[in-house]
Every structure is written in C-alpha cells, then in structure tokens.
Design a protein around this motif. Structure first.
Motif, PDB file in Angstrom:
ATOM      1  N   GLY A  13       8.820  70.195  67.100  1.00  0.00           N
ATOM      2  CA  GLY A  13      10.231  70.452  66.847  1.00  0.00           C
ATOM      3  C   GLY A  13      11.182  69.774  67.815  1.00  0.00           C
ATOM      4  N   ASP A  14      10.698  69.326  68.959  1.00  0.00           N
ATOM      5  CA  ASP A  14      11.549  68.588  69.903  1.00  0.00           C
ATOM      6  C   ASP A  14      11.706  67.161  69.389  1.00  0.00           C
ATOM      7  OD1 ASP A  14      11.759  70.821  71.513  1.00  0.00           O
ATOM      8  OD2 ASP A  14      10.101  70.213  72.809  1.00  0.00           O
ATOM      9  N   LEU A  15      12.948  66.690  69.296  1.00  0.00           N
ATOM     10  CA  LEU A  15      13.236  65.388  68.714  1.00  0.00           C
ATOM     11  C   LEU A  15      13.665  64.394  69.778  1.00  0.00           C
ATOM     12  CD1 LEU A  15      15.392  66.582  65.680  1.00  0.00           C
ATOM     13  CD2 LEU A  15      12.909  66.273  65.783  1.00  0.00           C
ATOM     14  N   ARG A  16      13.189  63.172  69.627  1.00  0.00           N
ATOM     15  CA  ARG A  16      13.617  62.074  70.488  1.00  0.00           C
ATOM     16  C   ARG A  16      13.788  60.846  69.606  1.00  0.00           C
ATOM     17  NH1 ARG A  16      11.349  57.795  73.331  1.00  0.00           N
ATOM     18  NH2 ARG A  16      12.484  57.259  75.202  1.00  0.00           N
ATOM     19  N   VAL A  17      14.959  60.243  69.648  1.00  0.00           N
ATOM     20  CA  VAL A  17      15.269  59.055  68.861  1.00  0.00           C
ATOM     21  C   VAL A  17      15.379  57.873  69.812  1.00  0.00           C
ATOM     22  CG1 VAL A  17      17.029  57.945  67.424  1.00  0.00           C
ATOM     23  CG2 VAL A  17      16.473  60.357  67.080  1.00  0.00           C
ATOM     24  N   SER A  18      14.802  56.738  69.401  1.00  0.00           N
ATOM     25  CA  SER A  18      14.930  55.534  70.229  1.00  0.00           C
ATOM     26  C   SER A  18      14.841  54.298  69.351  1.00  0.00           C
ATOM     27  CB  SER A  18      13.847  55.503  71.308  1.00  0.00           C
ATOM     28  OG  SER A  18      12.602  55.121  70.769  1.00  0.00           O
ATOM     29  N   ARG A  19      15.035  53.159  69.977  1.00  0.00           N
ATOM     30  CA  ARG A  19      14.855  51.859  69.321  1.00  0.00           C
ATOM     31  C   ARG A  19      13.682  51.126  69.970  1.00  0.00           C
ATOM     32  NH1 ARG A  19      19.752  50.300  66.540  1.00  0.00           N
ATOM     33  NH2 ARG A  19      18.357  48.923  65.429  1.00  0.00           N
ATOM     34  N   GLU A  20      12.976  51.804  70.884  1.00  0.00           N
ATOM     35  CA  GLU A  20      11.868  51.202  71.624  1.00  0.00           C
ATOM     36  C   GLU A  20      10.617  51.135  70.757  1.00  0.00           C
ATOM     37  OE1 GLU A  20      11.314  53.787  74.961  1.00  0.00           O
ATOM     38  OE2 GLU A  20      13.440  53.714  75.472  1.00  0.00           O
ATOM     39  N   GLU A  21       9.967  49.972  70.749  1.00  0.00           N
ATOM     40  CA  GLU A  21       8.710  49.821  70.009  1.00  0.00           C
ATOM     41  C   GLU A  21       7.675  50.778  70.586  1.00  0.00           C
ATOM     42  OE1 GLU A  21       7.702  47.870  67.401  1.00  0.00           O
ATOM     43  OE2 GLU A  21       9.731  47.100  67.129  1.00  0.00           O
ATOM     44  N   ARG A  22       6.902  51.387  69.701  1.00  0.00           N
ATOM     45  CA  ARG A  22       5.862  52.330  70.115  1.00  0.00           C
ATOM     46  C   ARG A  22       4.868  52.488  68.981  1.00  0.00           C
ATOM     47  NH1 ARG A  22       8.338  57.019  72.059  1.00  0.00           N
ATOM     48  NH2 ARG A  22      10.106  55.730  72.526  1.00  0.00           N
ATOM     49  N   GLU A  23       3.743  53.100  69.285  1.00  0.00           N
ATOM     50  CA  GLU A  23       2.768  53.438  68.251  1.00  0.00           C
ATOM     51  C   GLU A  23       3.371  54.521  67.372  1.00  0.00           C
ATOM     52  OE1 GLU A  23      -0.428  52.233  67.638  1.00  0.00           O
ATOM     53  OE2 GLU A  23       0.137  50.679  69.072  1.00  0.00           O
ATOM     54  N   VAL A  24       3.104  54.440  66.070  1.00  0.00           N
ATOM     55  CA  VAL A  24       3.667  55.417  65.151  1.00  0.00           C
ATOM     56  C   VAL A  24       2.587  55.977  64.233  1.00  0.00           C
ATOM     57  CG1 VAL A  24       5.959  54.365  65.215  1.00  0.00           C
ATOM     58  CG2 VAL A  24       4.352  53.684  63.425  1.00  0.00           C
ATOM     59  N   ASP A  25       2.896  57.134  63.662  1.00  0.00           N
ATOM     60  CA  ASP A  25       1.999  57.773  62.705  1.00  0.00           C
ATOM     61  C   ASP A  25       2.407  57.488  61.271  1.00  0.00           C
ATOM     62  OD1 ASP A  25       0.447  59.308  64.731  1.00  0.00           O
ATOM     63  OD2 ASP A  25       2.421  60.181  65.096  1.00  0.00           O
ATOM     64  N   CYS A  26       3.665  57.099  61.085  1.00  0.00           N
ATOM     65  CA  CYS A  26       4.210  56.885  59.745  1.00  0.00           C
ATOM     66  C   CYS A  26       5.301  55.824  59.812  1.00  0.00           C
ATOM     67  CB  CYS A  26       4.788  58.199  59.221  1.00  0.00           C
ATOM     68  SG  CYS A  26       5.564  58.089  57.606  1.00  0.00           S
ATOM     69  N   VAL A  27       5.337  54.965  58.808  1.00  0.00           N
ATOM     70  CA  VAL A  27       6.412  53.979  58.683  1.00  0.00           C
ATOM     71  C   VAL A  27       7.118  54.240  57.363  1.00  0.00           C
ATOM     72  CG1 VAL A  27       7.016  51.532  58.510  1.00  0.00           C
ATOM     73  CG2 VAL A  27       5.130  52.250  59.999  1.00  0.00           C
ATOM     74  N   ILE A  28       8.425  54.390  57.425  1.00  0.00           N
ATOM     75  CA  ILE A  28       9.240  54.558  56.226  1.00  0.00           C
ATOM     76  C   ILE A  28      10.067  53.293  56.073  1.00  0.00           C
ATOM     77  CG2 ILE A  28      11.137  55.850  55.171  1.00  0.00           C
ATOM     78  CD1 ILE A  28      10.071  58.345  56.605  1.00  0.00           C
ATOM     79  N   ARG A  29       9.963  52.667  54.895  1.00  0.00           N
ATOM     80  CA  ARG A  29      10.687  51.431  54.620  1.00  0.00           C
ATOM     81  C   ARG A  29      11.673  51.640  53.474  1.00  0.00           C
ATOM     82  NH1 ARG A  29       5.433  49.343  55.828  1.00  0.00           N
ATOM     83  NH2 ARG A  29       5.594  47.959  57.627  1.00  0.00           N
ATOM     84  N   THR A  30      12.884  51.174  53.692  1.00  0.00           N
ATOM     85  CA  THR A  30      13.913  51.212  52.656  1.00  0.00           C
ATOM     86  C   THR A  30      15.009  50.234  53.042  1.00  0.00           C
ATOM     87  OG1 THR A  30      15.262  52.678  51.281  1.00  0.00           O
ATOM     88  CG2 THR A  30      15.270  53.119  53.650  1.00  0.00           C
ATOM     89  N   SER A  31      16.027  50.127  52.213  1.00  0.00           N
ATOM     90  CA  SER A  31      17.156  49.264  52.554  1.00  0.00           C
ATOM     91  C   SER A  31      18.112  50.017  53.475  1.00  0.00           C
ATOM     92  CB  SER A  31      17.899  48.817  51.294  1.00  0.00           C
ATOM     93  OG  SER A  31      18.627  49.896  50.750  1.00  0.00           O
ATOM     94  N   ARG A  32      18.825  49.264  54.260  1.00  0.00           N
ATOM     95  CA  ARG A  32      19.834  49.851  55.144  1.00  0.00           C
ATOM     96  C   ARG A  32      20.929  50.522  54.311  1.00  0.00           C
ATOM     97  NH1 ARG A  32      21.826  49.682  60.594  1.00  0.00           N
ATOM     98  NH2 ARG A  32      23.662  50.964  60.448  1.00  0.00           N
ATOM     99  N   ASP A  33      21.314  49.890  53.190  1.00  0.00           N
ATOM    100  CA  ASP A  33      22.348  50.472  52.330  1.00  0.00           C
ATOM    101  C   ASP A  33      21.937  51.838  51.800  1.00  0.00           C
ATOM    102  OD1 ASP A  33      24.030  48.276  52.625  1.00  0.00           O
ATOM    103  OD2 ASP A  33      23.338  47.309  50.787  1.00  0.00           O
ATOM    104  N   LEU A  34      20.688  51.945  51.338  1.00  0.00           N
ATOM    105  CA  LEU A  34      20.215  53.234  50.831  1.00  0.00           C
ATOM    106  C   LEU A  34      20.179  54.265  51.947  1.00  0.00           C
ATOM    107  CD1 LEU A  34      19.055  55.107  48.682  1.00  0.00           C
ATOM    108  CD2 LEU A  34      16.793  54.221  49.263  1.00  0.00           C
ATOM    109  N   PHE A  35      19.699  53.871  53.125  1.00  0.00           N
ATOM    110  CA  PHE A  35      19.629  54.844  54.213  1.00  0.00           C
ATOM    111  C   PHE A  35      21.026  55.293  54.637  1.00  0.00           C
ATOM    112  CE2 PHE A  35      18.704  56.975  58.115  1.00  0.00           C
ATOM    113  CZ  PHE A  35      17.488  57.585  57.836  1.00  0.00           C
ATOM    114  N   ASP A  36      22.002  54.385  54.600  1.00  0.00           N
ATOM    115  CA  ASP A  36      23.388  54.789  54.886  1.00  0.00           C
ATOM    116  C   ASP A  36      23.820  55.897  53.930  1.00  0.00           C
ATOM    117  OD1 ASP A  36      23.771  53.002  57.001  1.00  0.00           O
ATOM    118  OD2 ASP A  36      24.869  51.534  55.780  1.00  0.00           O
TER     119      ASP A  36
END
Length: 125
Positions: free
Chosen positions: A48-71
C-alpha cells in the motif's frame, strides 16, 4: 498547458499510502507512447505504500498505451475497461498489478463514492 499524466503521478506519489492496495507489493512501468517517443513512469507499491519515479528499475508489470489515452484516464474522461477491450492498453508480466490500476485512477468528473448517497444507518425500526 496542463499535463494530466504528470499531475496524476505527482498526486499518486504524494498520497504515500493507499489503503486499497495494502495487500499489494510490486512495481509497474507505464510506457506511454506519443509522437516524440515513449514516456516512462514507475509505480512501486509496497503493501500500500506508493513511490513514483522516472528511474529505470526492475518491474513486475509493464503497461503500454498512448500518452493521449493515459491523459484521458488520468482526468477520468476514459473508461479503463473499455480501453482494455479495444486493445488500447496492453500489459505484460504480473496481470494482477495491471488490473489493480483501476483502484488508483480517478472516476469520471462529478462521480461520487456510492457511500456518499447511502442513507444513514439508524437503530431498529
């Protein structure tokens, strides 16, 4: 000009803890494609503790979409499930993390939590 995606991730990072994700641990990378390339955001969830970054790291999941849709998702103007059905959002890795995205996305503008309309519980009638 506003940046709904950056604002969404900034709010998420300031949240610090999300009770709806207390049983969740994992890292999601968001790949948001636009005409100039791909923006990457990382969301680390630790019980439940959240941390947001732009730093490359190992991930468990990748979500891909367009920037327009995410906006539009970040502003509550798009339905996440409809976008999945239209194959406008794709996920790789731990699918459960992608599914849980709905818990942190805003609802449509003007939406209220269902409990806000529930009548108060009163004693026995």
């Amino acid at each position: 000009m506003s940046d709904p995606t950056a604002e969404f991730f900034a709010r998420l990072g300031r949240r610090g803890h999300e009770p709806l994700l207390e049983e969740v641990t994992g890292t999601i990378r968001f790949d948001l494609a636009h005409e100039h390339g791909i923006d990457r955001w990382f969301l680390e969830i630790s019980q439940g503790d959240l941390r947001v970054s732009r730093e490359e790291r190992e991930v468990d999941c990748v979500i891909r979409t367009s920037r327009d849709l995410f906006d539009r998702l970040a502003k509550g103007q798009e339905d996440q499930y409809a976008a999945w059905v239209r194959n406008e959002i794709r996920a790789e890795g731990e699918a459960r993390l992608a599914y849980l995205l709905q818990r942190v996305l805003p609802g449509p503008p003007g939406a209220h939590h269902p409990r806000a309309f529930a009548p108060e519980r009163r004693g026995p009638a």
